[in-house]
Design a protein around this motif. Structure first.
Motif, PDB file in Angstrom:
ATOM      1  N   THR A 101     -21.340  32.896 -32.302  1.00 14.20           N
ATOM      2  CA  THR A 101     -22.264  32.919 -31.158  1.00 14.20           C
ATOM      3  C   THR A 101     -22.549  34.338 -30.680  1.00 14.20           C
ATOM      4  OG1 THR A 101     -20.360  32.592 -29.751  1.00 14.20           O
ATOM      5  CG2 THR A 101     -21.672  30.633 -30.275  1.00 14.20           C
ATOM      6  N   LEU A 102     -21.880  35.314 -31.295  1.00 14.10           N
ATOM      7  CA  LEU A 102     -22.084  36.701 -30.856  1.00 14.10           C
ATOM      8  C   LEU A 102     -21.910  37.642 -32.045  1.00 14.10           C
ATOM      9  CD1 LEU A 102     -22.202  39.051 -28.782  1.00 14.10           C
ATOM     10  CD2 LEU A 102     -19.780  38.666 -28.309  1.00 14.10           C
ATOM     11  N   ALA A 103     -22.890  38.548 -32.206  1.00 16.23           N
ATOM     12  CA  ALA A 103     -22.760  39.614 -33.210  1.00 16.23           C
ATOM     13  C   ALA A 103     -22.786  40.951 -32.485  1.00 16.23           C
ATOM     14  CB  ALA A 103     -23.909  39.539 -34.211  1.00 16.23           C
ATOM     15  N   ILE A 104     -21.846  41.828 -32.835  1.00 16.30           N
ATOM     16  CA  ILE A 104     -21.836  43.191 -32.278  1.00 16.30           C
ATOM     17  C   ILE A 104     -21.885  44.124 -33.484  1.00 16.30           C
ATOM     18  CG2 ILE A 104     -20.623  44.846 -30.808  1.00 16.30           C
ATOM     19  CD1 ILE A 104     -19.065  42.493 -29.601  1.00 16.30           C
ATOM     20  N   GLN A 105     -23.025  44.737 -33.734  1.00 11.89           N
ATOM     21  CA  GLN A 105     -23.186  45.545 -34.947  1.00 11.89           C
ATOM     22  C   GLN A 105     -23.324  47.024 -34.586  1.00 11.89           C
ATOM     23  OE1 GLN A 105     -22.377  43.766 -37.303  1.00 11.89           O
ATOM     24  NE2 GLN A 105     -23.835  42.231 -37.983  1.00 11.89           N
ATOM     25  N   ASP A 106     -22.632  47.848 -35.354  1.00 11.53           N
ATOM     26  CA  ASP A 106     -22.631  49.291 -35.095  1.00 11.53           C
ATOM     27  C   ASP A 106     -22.814  50.007 -36.440  1.00 11.53           C
ATOM     28  OD1 ASP A 106     -22.280  51.790 -34.006  1.00 11.53           O
ATOM     29  OD2 ASP A 106     -20.144  51.548 -33.587  1.00 11.53           O
ATOM     30  N   ILE A 163     -26.537  33.801 -40.297  1.00 12.82           N
ATOM     31  CA  ILE A 163     -25.211  33.179 -40.076  1.00 12.82           C
ATOM     32  C   ILE A 163     -24.951  32.878 -38.591  1.00 12.82           C
ATOM     33  CG2 ILE A 163     -24.155  34.098 -42.179  1.00 12.82           C
ATOM     34  CD1 ILE A 163     -23.323  35.627 -38.785  1.00 12.82           C
ATOM     35  N   LEU A 164     -25.816  33.344 -37.706  1.00 14.02           N
ATOM     36  CA  LEU A 164     -25.572  33.098 -36.280  1.00 14.02           C
ATOM     37  C   LEU A 164     -25.923  31.653 -35.905  1.00 14.02           C
ATOM     38  CD1 LEU A 164     -26.795  36.387 -34.514  1.00 14.02           C
ATOM     39  CD2 LEU A 164     -24.445  35.516 -34.640  1.00 14.02           C
ATOM     40  N   ALA A 165     -25.232  31.143 -34.900  1.00 15.82           N
ATOM     41  CA  ALA A 165     -25.521  29.800 -34.386  1.00 15.82           C
ATOM     42  C   ALA A 165     -26.935  29.767 -33.808  1.00 15.82           C
ATOM     43  CB  ALA A 165     -24.499  29.446 -33.306  1.00 15.82           C
ATOM     44  N   GLU A 166     -27.405  28.580 -33.552  1.00 19.15           N
ATOM     45  CA  GLU A 166     -28.760  28.391 -33.017  1.00 19.15           C
ATOM     46  C   GLU A 166     -28.973  29.183 -31.723  1.00 19.15           C
ATOM     47  OE1 GLU A 166     -30.719  24.322 -31.815  1.00 19.15           O
ATOM     48  OE2 GLU A 166     -29.375  24.144 -33.532  1.00 19.15           O
ATOM     49  N   ASN A 167     -27.944  29.226 -30.885  1.00 14.82           N
ATOM     50  CA  ASN A 167     -28.010  29.979 -29.634  1.00 14.82           C
ATOM     51  C   ASN A 167     -26.941  31.071 -29.687  1.00 14.82           C
ATOM     52  OD1 ASN A 167     -30.025  28.284 -28.364  1.00 14.82           O
ATOM     53  ND2 ASN A 167     -28.402  26.739 -28.277  1.00 14.82           N
ATOM     54  N   ALA A 168     -27.370  32.310 -29.817  1.00 12.69           N
ATOM     55  CA  ALA A 168     -26.387  33.389 -30.027  1.00 12.69           C
ATOM     56  C   ALA A 168     -26.919  34.711 -29.500  1.00 12.69           C
ATOM     57  CB  ALA A 168     -26.085  33.514 -31.529  1.00 12.69           C
ATOM     58  N   SER A 169     -25.990  35.644 -29.276  1.00 12.95           N
ATOM     59  CA  SER A 169     -26.356  36.985 -28.788  1.00 12.95           C
ATOM     60  C   SER A 169     -26.136  37.999 -29.902  1.00 12.95           C
ATOM     61  CB  SER A 169     -25.486  37.368 -27.595  1.00 12.95           C
ATOM     62  OG  SER A 169     -25.633  36.423 -26.576  1.00 12.95           O
ATOM     63  N   PHE A 170     -26.969  39.021 -29.890  1.00 11.31           N
ATOM     64  CA  PHE A 170     -26.951  40.015 -30.973  1.00 11.31           C
ATOM     65  C   PHE A 170     -27.047  41.407 -30.340  1.00 11.31           C
ATOM     66  CE2 PHE A 170     -29.817  42.337 -34.074  1.00 11.31           C
ATOM     67  CZ  PHE A 170     -28.901  42.448 -35.106  1.00 11.31           C
ATOM     68  N   TYR A 171     -25.993  42.195 -30.467  1.00  9.14           N
ATOM     69  CA  TYR A 171     -25.965  43.544 -29.891  1.00  9.14           C
ATOM     70  C   TYR A 171     -25.942  44.572 -31.030  1.00  9.14           C
ATOM     71  CZ  TYR A 171     -24.655  41.613 -25.312  1.00  9.14           C
ATOM     72  OH  TYR A 171     -24.634  40.928 -24.124  1.00  9.14           O
ATOM     73  N   VAL A 172     -26.677  45.648 -30.857  1.00  5.78           N
ATOM     74  CA  VAL A 172     -26.714  46.708 -31.881  1.00  5.78           C
ATOM     75  C   VAL A 172     -26.566  48.073 -31.212  1.00  5.78           C
ATOM     76  CG1 VAL A 172     -28.030  47.750 -33.765  1.00  5.78           C
ATOM     77  CG2 VAL A 172     -28.400  45.356 -33.184  1.00  5.78           C
ATOM     78  N   TRP A 173     -25.552  48.820 -31.628  1.00  6.78           N
ATOM     79  CA  TRP A 173     -25.412  50.223 -31.206  1.00  6.78           C
ATOM     80  C   TRP A 173     -26.273  51.079 -32.131  1.00  6.78           C
ATOM     81  CZ3 TRP A 173     -22.513  51.402 -26.983  1.00  6.78           C
ATOM     82  CH2 TRP A 173     -21.476  50.542 -26.602  1.00  6.78           C
ATOM     83  N   LEU A 174     -27.024  51.998 -31.575  1.00  2.00           N
ATOM     84  CA  LEU A 174     -27.828  52.863 -32.441  1.00  2.00           C
ATOM     85  C   LEU A 174     -28.088  54.203 -31.761  1.00  2.00           C
ATOM     86  CD1 LEU A 174     -28.751  52.098 -35.270  1.00  2.00           C
ATOM     87  CD2 LEU A 174     -30.982  51.582 -34.354  1.00  2.00           C
ATOM     88  N   ASN A 216     -17.430  32.910 -24.951  1.00  2.00           N
ATOM     89  CA  ASN A 216     -16.355  32.203 -24.251  1.00  2.00           C
ATOM     90  C   ASN A 216     -15.117  32.167 -25.133  1.00  2.00           C
ATOM     91  OD1 ASN A 216     -17.853  31.554 -21.912  1.00  2.00           O
ATOM     92  ND2 ASN A 216     -18.903  29.946 -23.080  1.00  2.00           N
ATOM     93  N   GLU A 217     -13.994  31.785 -24.536  1.00  2.00           N
ATOM     94  CA  GLU A 217     -12.745  31.720 -25.304  1.00  2.00           C
ATOM     95  C   GLU A 217     -12.934  30.873 -26.550  1.00  2.00           C
ATOM     96  OE1 GLU A 217      -8.774  31.083 -23.754  1.00  2.00           O
ATOM     97  OE2 GLU A 217      -9.417  32.175 -21.955  1.00  2.00           O
ATOM     98  N   ASP A 218     -12.302  31.339 -27.639  1.00  2.00           N
ATOM     99  CA  ASP A 218     -12.322  30.647 -28.933  1.00  2.00           C
ATOM    100  C   ASP A 218     -13.636  30.780 -29.686  1.00  2.00           C
ATOM    101  OD1 ASP A 218      -9.790  29.809 -29.349  1.00  2.00           O
ATOM    102  OD2 ASP A 218     -10.043  27.922 -28.265  1.00  2.00           O
ATOM    103  N   ASP A 219     -14.649  31.383 -29.088  1.00  2.00           N
ATOM    104  CA  ASP A 219     -15.909  31.598 -29.812  1.00  2.00           C
ATOM    105  C   ASP A 219     -15.668  32.509 -31.017  1.00  2.00           C
ATOM    106  OD1 ASP A 219     -17.371  30.081 -28.089  1.00  2.00           O
ATOM    107  OD2 ASP A 219     -18.540  31.732 -27.226  1.00  2.00           O
ATOM    108  N   VAL A 220     -16.566  32.404 -31.987  1.00  2.00           N
ATOM    109  CA  VAL A 220     -16.491  33.287 -33.160  1.00  2.00           C
ATOM    110  C   VAL A 220     -17.480  34.444 -32.977  1.00  2.00           C
ATOM    111  CG1 VAL A 220     -16.868  33.457 -35.657  1.00  2.00           C
ATOM    112  CG2 VAL A 220     -15.771  31.423 -34.679  1.00  2.00           C
ATOM    113  N   ILE A 221     -16.955  35.658 -33.184  1.00  4.07           N
ATOM    114  CA  ILE A 221     -17.750  36.874 -33.032  1.00  4.07           C
ATOM    115  C   ILE A 221     -17.811  37.549 -34.397  1.00  4.07           C
ATOM    116  CG2 ILE A 221     -17.772  39.140 -31.903  1.00  4.07           C
ATOM    117  CD1 ILE A 221     -16.058  37.857 -29.703  1.00  4.07           C
TER     118      ILE A 221
END
Ligand SMILES: C[S@@+](CC[C@H](N)C(=O)[O-])C[C@H]1O[C@@H](n2cnc3c(N)ncnc32)[C@H](O)[C@@H]1O
Length: 334
Positions: A61-66, A96-107, A244-249
């Motif tokens: 549900t969350l991607a943090i890409q750097d 690969i992200l769930a239907e409802n997910a957040s996507f953060y990118v450092w640049l 949230n707790e137990d979510d996959v990042i």
């Protein structure tokens, strides 16, 4: 107290060949956490098939890409090539992200070169299926290029969404006390000002973060040998707000493993990767060390202390090597 810093591991060829045999993963391999929470893959983030195989049926549900920023400190390519490359890992992440997910990118934005690649990446993202949400700036303490210019102290973070993910609006308050009075408002016929109305004594994090210390060698979370480490506090802020707790990042540019460690600390699960076996090994060791000792990094030491207890001194002088400068920042701001 030891002071035994590693040089930058991606470019130090001798050290690399000495350390690579001690890495558990080779390209194409996956480490499975014996506690069943996390996974680390040694893979290329632009290869959609291997990324999908790594993530499996986990619903992230969350991607943090750097990613590397296409600046002098990293491998530098023509901007068109960099954008093609970026498009590939952005799509692999989207898939690969769930239907409802957040996507953060450092640049980063190179002020000596048309503010690439940040500006170009933002335009590229207009054609991708993510929707833009916020443009966050984190303030570094140290800056560069101050003689004929404003001191450059910013780190940029883009926030996009897929579908309609939740956002924990109250998740993140800073340590900055509320001091400004004013902003009067009528509440049930009584004129109140903001200090009376507020739920907390400190201010909420907005899209300019001035309260996070940039990692440097004296900090407990420092991982010597890594040149682009993000502060845990910044990653924890993202995770609290957007999962949230137990979510996959997921994070496919692991490097020092900050996202994995923050996920562990906050009770989330993390699927992470790096194309370089050395950084995969560091990521795994950082988690193992945290579980063993509660330490978040290697202040005054480094992840390969077992294999190289003493680093050679420069020119055999006996003087300790200088801790590496934060090169991502140095060259980012030239
Ligand atoms: C800017 S660093 C990430 C820093 C990380 N957020 C941290 O806090 O430590 C970028 C990382 O991406 C890795 N990398 C570069 N190209 C890659 C690719 N195609 N696939 C996966 N990882 C890659 C590099 O080896 C490097 O460790």
């Amino acid at each position: 107290m030891k002071n035994n810093p590693l040089p930058r591991l991606d470019t130090c060829c001798d050290l690399r060949s000495h350390l690579l045999p001690h890495c558990r993963l080779q390209v194409g391999e996956i480490w499975h956490d014996p506690e069943g929470k996390h996974r680390v893959g040694c893979l290329d983030a632009t290869d959609a098939a291997v990324v999908a195989a790594l993530v499996g049926d986990s619903s992230a549900t969350l991607a943090i890409q750097d990613p590397p920023y296409n600046l002098v400190a990293f491998e530098r390519r023509a901007i068109e090539d960099y954008l093609d490359w970026s498009r590939r890992w952005v799509r692999a992440t989207y898939d690969i992200l769930a239907e409802n997910a957040s996507f953060y990118v450092w640049l980063g934005a190179d002020q000596n070169d048309g503010f690439q690649p940040l500006a170009d990446f933002m335009v590229l993202m207009r054609d991708e299926p993510f929707s833009p949400r916020s443009f966050i700036t984190m303030r570094n303490q140290r800056g560069y290029g101050t003689q004929k210019n404003w001191m450059a102290v910013r780190q940029e973070l883009l926030y996009y969404i897929k579908g309609d993910p939740h956002f924990n609006v109250d998740a993140e308050y800073t340590d900055i006390p509320k001091i400004l009075r004013g902003y009067y408002k009528d509440v049930n016929g009584v004129i109140t000002e903001n200090l009376e109305r507020g739920k907390a004594a400190t201010i909420r994090a907005g899209n300019v973060w001035v309260d996070i210390q940039q990692v440097f060698y004296r900090m407990e979370e420092n991982v010597s040998g890594c040149y682009a480490q993000k502060p845990l506090k910044s990653v924890e802020r993202i995770i609290r707000a957007s999962s949230n707790e137990d979510d996959v990042i997921v994070d496919f540019f692991a490097h020092s493993g900050s996202t994995l460690l923050a996920a562990e600390i906050l009770g989330r699960r993390c699927v992470t990767a790096d194309v370089d076996p050395l950084f995969c090994e560091i990521t795994i060791r950082r988690l193992e060390r945290y579980r063993r000792t509660g330490k978040r990094g290697w202040q005054n030491s480094h992840p390969f202390e077992k294999e190289i207890p003493e680093l050679p001194t420069p020119n055999g002088t006996g003087a300790p090597m200088q801790p590496p400068r934060d090169l991502s920042q140095a060259t980012l701001f030239g």
